[in-house]
Design a protein around this motif. Structure first.
Motif, short mmCIF file in Angstrom:
data_model
loop_
_atom_site.label_atom_id
_atom_site.label_comp_id
_atom_site.label_asym_id
_atom_site.label_seq_id
_atom_site.Cartn_x
_atom_site.Cartn_y
_atom_site.Cartn_z
N TRP A 372 0.82 -1.21 0.00
CA TRP A 372 0.00 0.00 0.00
C TRP A 372 0.85 1.26 0.00
O TRP A 372 0.48 2.28 -0.56
CB TRP A 372 -0.93 -0.01 1.21
CG TRP A 372 -2.10 0.94 1.08
CD1 TRP A 372 -2.05 2.28 0.95
CD2 TRP A 372 -3.48 0.59 1.05
NE1 TRP A 372 -3.32 2.81 0.86
CE2 TRP A 372 -4.23 1.79 0.91
CE3 TRP A 372 -4.18 -0.62 1.15
CZ2 TRP A 372 -5.62 1.82 0.88
CZ3 TRP A 372 -5.56 -0.59 1.12
CH2 TRP A 372 -6.26 0.61 0.98
N ASP A 374 3.66 1.87 -1.57
CA ASP A 374 4.09 2.21 -2.92
C ASP A 374 2.92 2.42 -3.88
O ASP A 374 3.03 3.21 -4.82
CB ASP A 374 4.98 1.09 -3.49
CG ASP A 374 6.31 0.99 -2.77
OD1 ASP A 374 6.72 1.99 -2.16
OD2 ASP A 374 6.93 -0.09 -2.81
N ALA A 375 1.82 1.70 -3.66
CA ALA A 375 0.71 1.72 -4.63
C ALA A 375 -0.62 1.92 -3.90
O ALA A 375 -1.45 1.01 -3.83
CB ALA A 375 0.70 0.42 -5.42
N ARG A 377 -3.24 3.64 -4.79
CA ARG A 377 -4.40 3.54 -5.68
C ARG A 377 -4.76 2.08 -5.93
O ARG A 377 -5.94 1.71 -5.90
CB ARG A 377 -4.12 4.26 -7.01
CG ARG A 377 -3.98 5.78 -6.87
CD ARG A 377 -4.01 6.46 -8.23
NE ARG A 377 -2.85 6.10 -9.04
CZ ARG A 377 -1.68 6.73 -8.99
NH1 ARG A 377 -1.48 7.73 -8.14
NH2 ARG A 377 -0.68 6.36 -9.79
N ASP A 450 2.43 2.05 -9.21
CA ASP A 450 1.01 2.16 -8.94
C ASP A 450 0.21 2.12 -10.24
O ASP A 450 0.77 2.17 -11.35
CB ASP A 450 0.72 3.45 -8.17
CG ASP A 450 -0.53 3.35 -7.30
OD1 ASP A 450 -1.26 2.36 -7.44
OD2 ASP A 450 -0.76 4.27 -6.49
#
Length: 498
Positions: A372, A374-375, A377, A450
């Motif tokens: 979460w 790092d990404a 979205r 992401d």
């Protein structure tokens, strides 16, 4: 001719994409997107152009129809027709087809043209299945889907792709043979009883036959559709096919091919064999309940992300089986809503799983964790669709499962109570999926890219569709209501002594 174009356009676009691959890998993607996009536009036009026609008394059973003699000596017609039920599934096919092409945009780099030809061949066959009103024609399209899906898994799949593709093909081919036998037998029985040999579905309804014959023919159709649904214990091809297929293959399998089994039960099993289906209903409901609980329990035990999502399909389609054979208007409404909402939410989860595998080169949740950061979205979208899958109020899946359970309670309170436990287990596996992949300790040091603009646009469409159905399901219910009314009022079989 509109219905013919729905079938022809994707196939022609697929062939054009295959040829265009000689000059550029970009062209097949755009051609495929345009081809299935045209079908989606046609379906949307039908939706808005005939939105009230099916609700007007005396408007007739079909929103659009074409019936042309094909092989007159055998009573075979090119008979295509579309009502509210077919229209909803054609819309789903067009939407998920567009998203499947978009999801494969960067994943598929080898034989791009051939890949999109196979993909659009499947979509063309699906639309044929959802619109064919001649059983010979229906079987043609039913079998037409199998070959390209076999190649899609076998060529562009993952490590055990040959095994998964072969297993998928054998299961569906054998079950299709059962249906072919039943179709030919029904054709002969109707011809001997009435003097008219035909494969037309509307003419075959109410064919005089013995109760024993009705049972055997119903089981022939039901067996083929139960494999495709898939129903426990005929589901074992599904986890392997989903896991090894490329992202687009998983999306089409989960969101569309499984729906052909449910559609077949609604379109053929219930109307053609009303009495036999009613007497078989308790068995089907029990098998559906087993599927709900069994699929949810096995999903929780998976460490492979795609395999986990695959087992959720077994569980969710169990609700569809229960709703179909409960037979009440409310249960049938729930089953149709579940067909649509499962296609949207599970398709999204497979797109996200494919995006993770493309970036991390693994599906094992034990090698993920802490993503979460790092990404965000991607994590947010995964959380949303996991919550949708478990039936969060306000989203379409909740409405669908609630209607199935409410409609089934009048028929079998015990089955309803047991099936409800599947909702509890689904909460566990949904939260486990998000926790294992995006929360907890970080495994590895590589940063995760992401979701980009194209991927977020894909997710946004699916989010909007699930929220819309969750907040305003009546629009879908009204479209399907005439078809449901015809199912519940299907003519009884004029039984003869065996």
């Amino acid at each position: 001719m509109t219905l013919v174009w729905l079938v022809v356009v994707p196939f022609v676009a697929g062939a054009a994409a295959w040829v265009a691959d000689r000059w550029s890998h970009a062209w097949p993607r755009w051609i495929a997107l345009a081809g299935i996009g045209i079908d989606l536009a046609i379906a949307v036009t039908l939706w808005f152009g005939t939105s009230g026609a099916a609700l007007v008394p005396g408007a007739g059973p079909w929103l659009a129809e074409i019936d042309v003699r094909w092989i007159d000596a055998l009573g075979i017609h090119l008979h295509f027709a579309i009502d509210g039920l077919s229209l909803l599934l054609v819309l789903l096919t067009g939407l998920l087809g567009v998203l499947a092409v978009a999801a494969s945009w960067t994943e598929i780099q080898d034989r791009v043209g051939a890949f999109h030809f196979q993909l659009l061949w499947i979509l063309s066959g699906l639309i044929g299945v959802f619109t064919a009103m001649d059983l010979f024609l229906f079987y043609f399209f039913w079998e037409m889907m199998l070959v390209p899906m076999f190649f899609l898994i076998g060529i562009w799949g993952h490590e055990r792709r040959i095994y998964a593709a072969t297993k998928f093909f054998l299961f569906t081919q054998v079950s299709g043979l059962l249906m072919l036998i039943a179709i030919v037998a029904l054709y002969i029985v109707h011809g001997r009883a009435t003097g008219t040999y035909t494969f037309d579905v509307t003419a075959l309804a109410g064919t005089p036959m013995s109760s024993t014959m009705s049972w055997w023919l119903m089981l022939g159709f039901f067996g083929a559709f139960a494999v495709k649904l898939p129903m426990v214990p005929l589901h074992t091809w599904l986890p392997d096919a989903h896991t090894e297929a490329p992202t687009a293959g998983s999306v089409v399998l989960a969101s569309l091919l499984l729906k052909t089994g449910a559609y077949g039960m609604l379109r053929f099993v219930l109307p053609l064999f009303r009495d036999a289906a009613a007497s078989f209903a308790p068995v089907a409901i029990v098998l559906g309940v087993i599927g709900v609980v069994y699929g949810a329990a096995l999903a929780f035990g998976q460490t492979d992300l795609k395999r986990l999502v695959a087992y959720t399909s077994v569980s969710h389609m169990g609700f569809v089986l229960i709703g179909i054979f409960a037979g009440t208007t409310i249960a049938l409404q729930g089953a149709i809503l579940q067909i649509l909402c499962h296609g949207l939410s599970t398709g999204a989860l497979f797109i996200l799983a494919g995006a993770l595998q493309e970036r991390l080169h693994t599906r094992e949740m034990g090698r993920m964790g802490g993503l979460w950061v790092d990404a965000p979205r991607m994590g947010g979208m995964t959380l949303f669709f996991a919550l949708a899958s478990m039936g969060l109020p306000g989203l379409g899946n909740f409405i669908a499962e609630f209607l199935v359970l409410a409609g089934t309670y009048r028929v079998s309170p015990i089955a309803t109570i047991v099936a409800s436990t599947g909702l509890i287990v689904s909460t566990v596996y949904a939260l486990w999926l998000v926790q294992a992949a995006f929360q907890g300790p970080r495994h590895g040091t590589a940063r995760l890219r992401d979701l980009g603009v194209r991927e977020m646009a894909t997710m946004a469409v699916l989010v909007a569709a699930l929220v819309w159905i969750g907040l305003y399901p009546q629009s879908v219910v009204d479209t399907a209501s005439p078809a449901i009314a015809r199912i519940t009022s299907a003519p009884r079989v004029a039984s003869r002594a065996p």
